[in-house]
Structure formats: structure tokens, C-alpha cells
Design an enzyme around this catalytic site. Structure first.
Site, PDB file in Angstrom:
ATOM      1  N   ALA A 154       0.842  -1.196   0.000  1.00 45.47           N
ATOM      2  CA  ALA A 154       0.000   0.000   0.000  1.00 45.47           C
ATOM      3  C   ALA A 154       0.875   1.243   0.000  1.00 45.47           C
ATOM      4  O   ALA A 154       2.098   1.150  -0.120  1.00 45.47           O
ATOM      5  CB  ALA A 154      -0.905  -0.017   1.226  1.00 45.47           C
ATOM      6  N   ASN A 155       0.276   2.408   0.112  1.00 41.30           N
ATOM      7  CA  ASN A 155       1.031   3.646   0.253  1.00 41.30           C
ATOM      8  C   ASN A 155       0.331   4.549   1.263  1.00 41.30           C
ATOM      9  O   ASN A 155      -0.739   4.219   1.763  1.00 41.30           O
ATOM     10  CB  ASN A 155       1.214   4.330  -1.113  1.00 41.30           C
ATOM     11  CG  ASN A 155      -0.113   4.725  -1.717  1.00 41.30           C
ATOM     12  OD1 ASN A 155      -0.813   5.588  -1.194  1.00 41.30           O
ATOM     13  ND2 ASN A 155      -0.490   4.073  -2.822  1.00 41.30           N
ATOM     14  N   ARG A 156       0.929   5.697   1.550  1.00 43.11           N
ATOM     15  CA  ARG A 156       0.464   6.531   2.655  1.00 43.11           C
ATOM     16  C   ARG A 156      -0.636   7.517   2.286  1.00 43.11           C
ATOM     17  O   ARG A 156      -0.953   8.402   3.071  1.00 43.11           O
ATOM     18  CB  ARG A 156       1.641   7.320   3.240  1.00 43.11           C
ATOM     19  CG  ARG A 156       2.654   6.445   3.929  1.00 43.11           C
ATOM     20  CD  ARG A 156       3.723   7.289   4.599  1.00 43.11           C
ATOM     21  NE  ARG A 156       4.843   6.458   4.999  1.00 43.11           N
ATOM     22  CZ  ARG A 156       4.837   5.670   6.074  1.00 43.11           C
ATOM     23  NH1 ARG A 156       3.784   5.644   6.859  1.00 43.11           N
ATOM     24  NH2 ARG A 156       5.889   4.933   6.358  1.00 43.11           N
ATOM     25  N   SER A 157      -1.214   7.419   1.111  1.00 45.75           N
ATOM     26  CA  SER A 157      -2.269   8.371   0.741  1.00 45.75           C
ATOM     27  C   SER A 157      -3.420   8.305   1.741  1.00 45.75           C
ATOM     28  O   SER A 157      -3.919   7.233   2.062  1.00 45.75           O
ATOM     29  CB  SER A 157      -2.789   8.041  -0.663  1.00 45.75           C
ATOM     30  OG  SER A 157      -3.991   8.745  -0.900  1.00 45.75           O
TER      31      SER A 157
ATOM     32  N   ALA B  59      -3.733   7.745  -5.363  1.00 42.13           N
ATOM     33  CA  ALA B  59      -2.318   7.344  -5.374  1.00 42.13           C
ATOM     34  C   ALA B  59      -2.304   5.861  -5.725  1.00 42.13           C
ATOM     35  O   ALA B  59      -2.332   4.999  -4.843  1.00 42.13           O
ATOM     36  CB  ALA B  59      -1.692   7.604  -4.014  1.00 42.13           C
TER      37      ALA B  59
END
Ligand code: C5P
Length: 222
Positions: free
Chosen positions: A29-32, A95
Site C-alpha cells: 500500500a502507500n500513505r495516501s 495514489a
């Protein structure tokens, strides 16, 4: 639906991160946070638009008065966007993960003595580019985002060209700016006709100003 300059217009907004599975319990995942995309959907709805809000897994509550499509992966996000067509405009604020695990394991991967998993990656579809380059049902106005840490305007202008979108909202996400996960944003809007540097303001003010610009273009008052 609210009365406003975007009444009768259908607008797609992508938001949040995507989750790309490794196995049934693990993902990449990512931090969006989804904050900017959520604010844009809210502002467009307040301007009277019929909003289709395609969101990856984000903690942010979805705004009221919009059609919410929840997805996990980039591939699901693309499919949900294609299903939403035709639209008058598309704002791609998600994102999206650039890569997914090529073949996610159907069962939980086990820790084995002395062994480490080897993950192979596959490239995800670029939703912004796919919408921008459609031969059929291309949204009238396609807007992308560019989060950059260096050479903001040059990189964003190159992205506009490469993806084939109409506008890019560029923001400087170098750590010193404190934008990621924050409530404010400082953006530069790049269109084929020029560059506008907007002062630092709340993500909702950025969204409202962008919604105003979209309304100007779609209603021909620009
Ligand atoms: O190429 P980059 O990820 O920097 O581009 C950012 C823009 O492209 C954002 O508008 C984002 O929503 C969109 N994007 C997308 N699908 C991808 C990657 C990025 O829609 N797979």
C-alpha cells in the site's frame, strides 16, 4: 443534488491509495490519506455535479451526496472508472500503486526456516493515461495530479504530455512542505495554456478552487 454551476454534469473522481495483495492477509500500500480526493468530490457535489467517487481503502469518510465505489486494487479501480463512463470530467487524485505482485498467493505464505519470499511484480494500469487516451468516451476534461519533490513544474509539464491529460495539479511533497497527511496543500495548476501558482491553503480550498475552474470550462464561461 445541490443546485450549482455543475448541475447536470457527471464527474468521476479517483481517490485514496490502492492495496495490492501479496496473499490473503498481506498487501502493498502507500500513505495516501484520500484527503485531497475526498475534498474534491465534496466540492464538486456542492457545485451541483453528479459525482462518481471511486476510492481505494482510505480511513477518510466518503462525502455525502456522491455515488461511492469502493475498490482495493488498481485493476479494480480502472474497471470501476470505465464502468462510470461517459463522464464530463475525470479528476484522478488516487495514489495508485505502480506495481502489483504478479501472482498473489491464494493461501497465506508460511515462514519457513532459512527461506525468504521472492515477490515478482507486474506493472499496474495507469488509470489517468487510460482515461486520457481513450478513443471512445474520453472524458471532456481529464485532470491528473503530480506529487513531486524536485523540479515541480518541469516534471509536471512532462507528465501532462506523457499521460495525455488536460490539466495537472502539481504539488511539492518534499518533507519540508509537510503536505503528505496534512490538511493544507500548495499547488501549481498546469494547463496547456499556462501555469498558475496557488498560495498555500486548506485542501478543501484547493478543491473548491479547482471545482470552480472545472465549472468555468465545462460551462464555457472561461
Ligand atoms: O505517474 P504518477 O503516478 O506520478 O502520476 C500521478 C497521476 O497519475 C495522478 O493523477 C494519479 O492519480 C495518476 N495515476 C493513475 N494510475 C496509475 C498511476 C498514476 O491514475 N497507475
Amino acid at each position: 443534488l445541490a443546485d450549482g454551476p455543475l448541475k447536470g454534469r457527471r464527474i468521476l473522481v479517483t481517490s485514496g491509495p490502492t492495496h495490492e495483495p501479496i496473499d490473503p492477509v498481506r498487501y502493498i500500500a502507500n500513505r495516501s490519506s484520500g484527503a485531497q480526493g475526498t475534498a474534491i468530490a465534496r466540492a464538486l457535489a456542492a457545485f451541483g455535479a453528479e459525482v462518481v467517487f471511486v476510492t481505494g481503502p482510505a480511513d477518510m469518510p466518503a462525502p455525502g451526496g456522491v455515488e461511492v465505489q469502493r475498490v482495493e486494487t488498481a485493476q479494480q479501480m480502472l474497471a470501476a472508472c470505465e464502468t462510470a463512463l461517459p463522464v464530463d470530467a475525470a479528476v484522478c487524485a488516487a495514489a495508485v500503486a505502480d506495481w502489483r505482485v504478479a501472482s498473489a498467493s491464494p493461501s497465506k505464505m508460511k515462514k519457513t526456516a532459512g527461506g525468504l519470499p521472492q515477490l515478482e511484480f507486474a506493472e499496474n494500469p495507469d488509470i489517468l493515461a487510460a482515461l486520457s487516451q481513450r478513443a471512445e468516451n474520453r472524458p471532456g476534461l481529464v485532470i491528473g495530479f503530480a506529487a513531486e519533490t524536485d523540479d515541480l513544474e518541469a516534471n509536471a509539464a512532462a507528465k501532462l504530455k506523457r499521460k495525455g491529460c488536460d490539466w495537472i495539479v502539481a504539488n511539492d511533497v518534499s518533507e519540508a512542505m509537510g503536505i503528505m497527511g496534512g490538511t493544507e496543500n500548495a499547488v501549481t495548476l498546469i494547463t496547456q495554456s499556462g501555469t498558475e501558482r496557488w498560495p498555500r491553503m486548506s485542501k478543501y480550498r484547493v478543491a473548491a478552487r479547482l471545482a470552480g475552474k472545472i465549472a468555468d470550462v465545462l460551462t464555457g464561461s472561461d
